[in-house]
Design a protein around this motif. Structure first.
Motif, PDB file in Angstrom:
ATOM      1  N   LEU A  78       0.835  -1.199   0.000  1.00 50.52           N
ATOM      2  CA  LEU A  78       0.000   0.000   0.000  1.00 50.52           C
ATOM      3  C   LEU A  78       0.869   1.249   0.000  1.00 50.52           C
ATOM      4  N   LEU A  79       1.858   1.299   0.879  1.00 53.52           N
ATOM      5  CA  LEU A  79       2.744   2.464   0.935  1.00 53.52           C
ATOM      6  C   LEU A  79       3.508   2.645  -0.370  1.00 53.52           C
ATOM      7  N   SER A  80       3.890   1.550  -1.000  1.00 54.35           N
ATOM      8  CA  SER A  80       4.600   1.616  -2.279  1.00 54.35           C
ATOM      9  C   SER A  80       3.708   2.199  -3.373  1.00 54.35           C
ATOM     10  N   VAL A  81       2.449   1.765  -3.422  1.00 52.87           N
ATOM     11  CA  VAL A  81       1.509   2.306  -4.415  1.00 52.87           C
ATOM     12  C   VAL A  81       1.320   3.798  -4.181  1.00 52.87           C
ATOM     13  N   LEU A  82       1.082   4.194  -2.951  1.00 57.46           N
ATOM     14  CA  LEU A  82       0.896   5.619  -2.648  1.00 57.46           C
ATOM     15  C   LEU A  82       2.141   6.412  -3.027  1.00 57.46           C
ATOM     16  N   ASN A  83       3.289   5.902  -2.629  1.00 60.98           N
ATOM     17  CA  ASN A  83       4.565   6.553  -2.922  1.00 60.98           C
ATOM     18  C   ASN A  83       4.786   6.732  -4.407  1.00 60.98           C
ATOM     19  N   SER A  84       4.368   5.752  -5.213  1.00 62.77           N
ATOM     20  CA  SER A  84       4.583   5.819  -6.657  1.00 62.77           C
ATOM     21  C   SER A  84       3.833   6.993  -7.289  1.00 62.77           C
ATOM     22  N   TYR A  85       2.822   7.508  -6.607  1.00 61.80           N
ATOM     23  CA  TYR A  85       2.073   8.674  -7.088  1.00 61.80           C
ATOM     24  C   TYR A  85       2.431   9.934  -6.291  1.00 61.80           C
ATOM     25  N   GLY A  86       3.455   9.846  -5.480  1.00 59.72           N
ATOM     26  CA  GLY A  86       3.878  10.989  -4.679  1.00 59.72           C
ATOM     27  C   GLY A  86       2.957  11.265  -3.501  1.00 59.72           C
ATOM     28  N   LEU A  87       2.171  10.287  -3.101  1.00 60.20           N
ATOM     29  CA  LEU A  87       1.202  10.453  -2.015  1.00 60.20           C
ATOM     30  C   LEU A  87       1.736   9.847  -0.719  1.00 60.20           C
ATOM     31  N   HIS A  88       1.430  10.511   0.393  1.00 58.00           N
ATOM     32  CA  HIS A  88       1.928  10.069   1.686  1.00 58.00           C
ATOM     33  C   HIS A  88       0.866  10.278   2.758  1.00 58.00           C
ATOM     34  N   PRO A  89       0.734   9.330   3.704  1.00 62.26           N
ATOM     35  CA  PRO A  89      -0.172   9.545   4.830  1.00 62.26           C
ATOM     36  C   PRO A  89       0.389  10.648   5.733  1.00 62.26           C
ATOM     37  N   VAL A  90      -0.481  11.515   6.247  1.00 63.16           N
ATOM     38  CA  VAL A  90       0.004  12.628   7.060  1.00 63.16           C
ATOM     39  C   VAL A  90      -0.404  12.552   8.528  1.00 63.16           C
ATOM     40  N   ILE A  91      -1.340  11.681   8.867  1.00 64.81           N
ATOM     41  CA  ILE A  91      -1.756  11.554  10.263  1.00 64.81           C
ATOM     42  C   ILE A  91      -0.792  10.604  10.965  1.00 64.81           C
ATOM     43  N   GLN A 107      -7.270   8.350   8.099  1.00 59.70           N
ATOM     44  CA  GLN A 107      -6.064   8.919   7.510  1.00 59.70           C
ATOM     45  C   GLN A 107      -6.393   9.980   6.469  1.00 59.70           C
ATOM     46  N   ILE A 108      -5.456  10.880   6.303  1.00 55.98           N
ATOM     47  CA  ILE A 108      -5.453  11.841   5.199  1.00 55.98           C
ATOM     48  C   ILE A 108      -4.193  11.542   4.403  1.00 55.98           C
ATOM     49  N   ILE A 109      -4.357  11.373   3.099  1.00 52.13           N
ATOM     50  CA  ILE A 109      -3.222  11.050   2.236  1.00 52.13           C
ATOM     51  C   ILE A 109      -3.166  12.095   1.135  1.00 52.13           C
ATOM     52  N   LEU A 110      -2.003  12.708   0.979  1.00 50.33           N
ATOM     53  CA  LEU A 110      -1.846  13.727  -0.053  1.00 50.33           C
ATOM     54  C   LEU A 110      -0.401  13.832  -0.479  1.00 50.33           C
ATOM     55  N   ASN A 111      -0.172  14.645  -1.483  1.00 40.84           N
ATOM     56  CA  ASN A 111       1.177  14.885  -1.961  1.00 40.84           C
ATOM     57  C   ASN A 111       1.753  16.020  -1.128  1.00 40.84           C
ATOM     58  N   LYS A 112       2.667  15.690  -0.233  1.00 42.12           N
ATOM     59  CA  LYS A 112       3.215  16.681   0.696  1.00 42.12           C
ATOM     60  C   LYS A 112       3.952  17.812  -0.012  1.00 42.12           C
ATOM     61  N   ILE A 114       3.027  19.290  -2.721  1.00 40.98           N
ATOM     62  CA  ILE A 114       2.081  20.234  -3.321  1.00 40.98           C
ATOM     63  C   ILE A 114       1.363  21.053  -2.266  1.00 40.98           C
ATOM     64  N   TRP A 115       1.038  20.413  -1.146  1.00 41.90           N
ATOM     65  CA  TRP A 115       0.166  21.029  -0.154  1.00 41.90           C
ATOM     66  C   TRP A 115       0.947  21.543   1.045  1.00 41.90           C
ATOM     67  N   ASP A 116       0.545  22.705   1.517  1.00 41.36           N
ATOM     68  CA  ASP A 116       1.006  23.228   2.791  1.00 41.36           C
ATOM     69  C   ASP A 116      -0.097  22.864   3.779  1.00 41.36           C
ATOM     70  N   TYR A 117       0.177  22.004   4.719  1.00 39.05           N
ATOM     71  CA  TYR A 117      -0.877  21.495   5.577  1.00 39.05           C
ATOM     72  C   TYR A 117      -0.452  21.501   7.035  1.00 39.05           C
ATOM     73  N   ASN A 118      -1.449  21.441   7.891  1.00 41.43           N
ATOM     74  CA  ASN A 118      -1.250  21.294   9.318  1.00 41.43           C
ATOM     75  C   ASN A 118      -2.406  20.442   9.819  1.00 41.43           C
ATOM     76  N   CYS A 119      -2.136  19.254  10.289  1.00 45.41           N
ATOM     77  CA  CYS A 119      -3.180  18.337  10.752  1.00 45.41           C
ATOM     78  C   CYS A 119      -3.085  18.148  12.253  1.00 45.41           C
ATOM     79  N   THR A 120      -4.235  18.164  12.887  1.00 46.41           N
ATOM     80  CA  THR A 120      -4.321  17.899  14.313  1.00 46.41           C
ATOM     81  C   THR A 120      -5.480  16.959  14.553  1.00 46.41           C
TER      82      THR A 120
END
Length: 131
Positions: A78-91, A107-112, A114-120
């Motif tokens: 799963l992590l490999s598939v996400l990584n292949s699209y530049g996507l990463h879990p952030v929580i 979970q929230i998964i996005l391309n770190k 591209i996005w400026d994010y802050n998750c709590t």
């Protein structure tokens, strides 16, 4: 928007998608059924992501994956598939706290890059999951 009606079954997972065409963003909300076939989920998610990325869409995935992202042995495929699209879990903190366990199955998964994010993670008081 690309249609994915046949990409999932309730037996394994459910997905809803919304497109923000002016921003070229697709938000995918996922619920993976507990104890379902993870391989079926990963293969279908890979197909969905490939189609969206090939159309130059930015992707945000949110949802209840019923996969504990805090564990050291999170599904590597799963992590490999996400990584292949530049996507990463952030929580990276518990979203579900039980009497004997703490997990990050939501979970929230996005391309770190591209996005400026802050998750709590906060206690909503409405369920056994936190958002």
């Amino acid at each position: 928007m690309t249609r994915f009606e046949n990409s999932y079954t309730e037996e394994h997972f459910e997905a809803s998608m919304v497109e923000l065409p002016q921003l070229k963003i697709v938000i995918i909300c996922i619920y993976r059924t507990p104890n379902s076939n993870i391989q079926v989920f990963i293969e279908n998610l890979d197909n969905i992501l490939r189609a969206l990325i090939n159309k130059k869409k930015k992707v945000i995935i949110i949802g209840d994956f019923n996969i504990n992202f805090l564990e050291k042995n999170v599904n590597l495929q799963l992590l490999s598939v996400l990584n292949s699209y530049g996507l990463h879990p952030v929580i990276d903190e518990p979203t579900r706290i039980g009497n004997d366990s703490r997990s990050a199955i939501d979970q929230i998964i996005l391309n770190k890059s591209i996005w400026d994010y802050n998750c709590t993670v906060t206690d909503t008081g409405f369920s056994d999951h936190y958002a």
